[in-house]
Design a protein around this motif. Structure first.
Motif, PDB file in Angstrom:
ATOM      1  N   TYR A 272      27.139  53.587  71.321  1.00 35.78           N
ATOM      2  CA  TYR A 272      27.058  53.792  69.880  1.00 35.78           C
ATOM      3  C   TYR A 272      27.458  55.223  69.515  1.00 35.78           C
ATOM      4  N   GLN A 273      28.013  55.358  68.336  1.00 35.57           N
ATOM      5  CA  GLN A 273      28.402  56.671  67.834  1.00 35.57           C
ATOM      6  C   GLN A 273      27.165  57.475  67.472  1.00 35.57           C
ATOM      7  N   ASP A 275      25.578  61.486  66.155  1.00 39.44           N
ATOM      8  CA  ASP A 275      25.923  62.729  65.472  1.00 39.44           C
ATOM      9  C   ASP A 275      25.615  63.927  66.360  1.00 39.44           C
ATOM     10  N   SER A 291      31.140  52.831  69.143  1.00 39.88           N
ATOM     11  CA  SER A 291      32.316  53.635  69.469  1.00 39.88           C
ATOM     12  C   SER A 291      33.087  53.046  70.645  1.00 39.88           C
TER      13      SER A 291
END
Length: 406
Positions: A272-273, A275, A291
């Motif tokens: 997963y993307q 931050d 992602s």
């Protein structure tokens, strides 16, 4: 259902797997470790001491009263008319003193080519005490899970058989527990196993030998939910293939070498993307953004057949998802047996690696098997796992000699 509550439910049901694999959630995920987790993993636990002493092999070893778990096709080749087995395993006894797996199985030969079987698996997770985020006691509950099986097995040719098992799974993890206004309920699913078994005697001079192959897809079934259809999870659909070679050393001694390969046929967790602070980025609907890899929330058939090509790391990661079991069994005069084995799972897919040892005894209709697990890592939750199985096999001699096999 909130994601936190869903993870809570799966954590209870998957405690045995999470403790073994140190699986990680979405937050703070390790992109090199994508452990596959499912609902009701208890249906995949080795129930009997014979296979438990051989590194968890079983798809192609000689049939017995516990064959339905490993490969339903083997039941048709069993030599006795009827029998049953009772097995008991204290589970994660190194850290928990009231968790156990119990397994009762039985079979009956309808004819030389046909056999039926039934089994009951009961997983007792012990008492759990619930508390809220303020540490207020919300009561206690005894989570438990059950699976009931019915098996039919038939010989198709002299060397080949086919078997089918139907299964009902019931998982009650929380009783009437409620969190954040969301009430959980017991989950249920129906599933099936389908297996094939090939067993042939080899001409090897003065020594009798046997070569067997087996393959089974187990737990082909509906997703399981503890709330509604929008929050359903895959059960542990699994592909197992294997072989076993048995040879007589002399009239009193024989030895079997066996190898099984396993792969879960459920989606591989994607990457997963995140931050800059390591938090998962979500889209406008609140779903995490992928992602790399594929969305794991897929229908049953797409999840099963897509499981061979959905790993973010490609083919090399798919190969790492294959679990390997190898075992050896020595019999003296069909009375006393000694067993040993090894189980391997890649470190990025769970890292379960352990040796096993066991022994068996047969006298008339009675059989006793013991198995002991020795993990490679110190202080492992599976350390000191002991399995015990009792078997009773009966031969009336009245079974019809007619055959439909050419």
């Amino acid at each position: 259902m909130t994601r936190g509550f869903k993870i809570f439910l799966l954590s209870i049901g998957g405690l045995l797997h999470i403790l073994q694999t140190n699986a990680q959630g979405l937050v703070g995920q390790d992109s090199t470790r994508r452990v596959i987790t499912t609902a009701v993993p208890f249906v995949s636990i080795t129930p009997d001491a014979r296979s438990g002493g051989m590194g968890d092999v079983g798809v192609a070893i000689s049939p017995d009263a516990n064959s339905a778990h490993w490969n339903p096709a083997k039941l048709a080749f069993i030599e006795k008319d009827a029998g049953f087995s009772v097995s008991y395993t204290p589970w994660l006894g190194k850290i928990i003193n009231d968790m156990s797996v119990s397994y009762l199985s039985g079979y009956y030969k309808i004819s030389r080519e046909q056999a039926v079987g039934i089994s009951l698996r009961y997983f007792d997770l012990g008492e759990i005490f619930f508390r809220d985020d303020q540490n207020v006691n919300l009561g206690q509950f005894n989570p438990r899970e059950t699976a009931v099986d019915a098996t039919y097995s038939r010989i198709l040719t002299e060397y080949l058989s086919l078997g089918l098992t139907g299964r009902f799974i019931h998982s009650n993890l929380t009783g009437s527990f409620e969190s954040g206004g969301v009430e959980a309920r017991p989950g249920s699913s129906v599933a099936a196993d389908i297996g094939v078994f090939y067993d042939r005697e080899l001409n090897s001079g003065i020594r009798a030998s046997q070569l067997a192959f087996g393959a089974v897809i187990s737990n082909i079934g509906s997703k399981l939910t503890y709330s509604d259809s929008e929050n359903a999870d895959f059960i542990p659909t699994n592909l197992r293939i294997g072989t076993a070679y048995t040879t007589e050393l002399d009239p009193y001694n024989k030895i079997t070498f066996a190898l099984d390969l396993n792969k879960l046929m459920v989606p591989t967790p994607p990457i997963y993307q995140v931050d800059g602070s390591g938090q998962v980025v979500t889209d406008a609907q609140g779903d995490p953004i992928i992602s790399s890899g594929r969305d794991p929330d897929r229908p049953l058939l797409s999840g099963m057949f897509g499981s061979f090509s959905d790993a973010p790391g490609g083919f090399s990661e798919e190969m790492r998802e294959i679990m390997i079991s190898a075992g050896v069994e020595y019999w003296y005069s069909e009375v006393f047996a000694v067993r040993a084995g090894y189980f391997y799972e890649h470190q990025t897919k769970g890292n379960r690696k352990f040796f096993t040892m066991g022994a068996g005894l047969r006298y008339n209709v009675f059989g006793l098997d013991l198995a002991y697990l020795v993990p490679q890592r110190q202080e492992h939750p599976l350390a000191e796992t002991l399995r015990i199985s009792l078997q009773f096999n009966f031969d009336s001699g009245n079974r019809s000699a007619e055959t439909v096999v050419d």
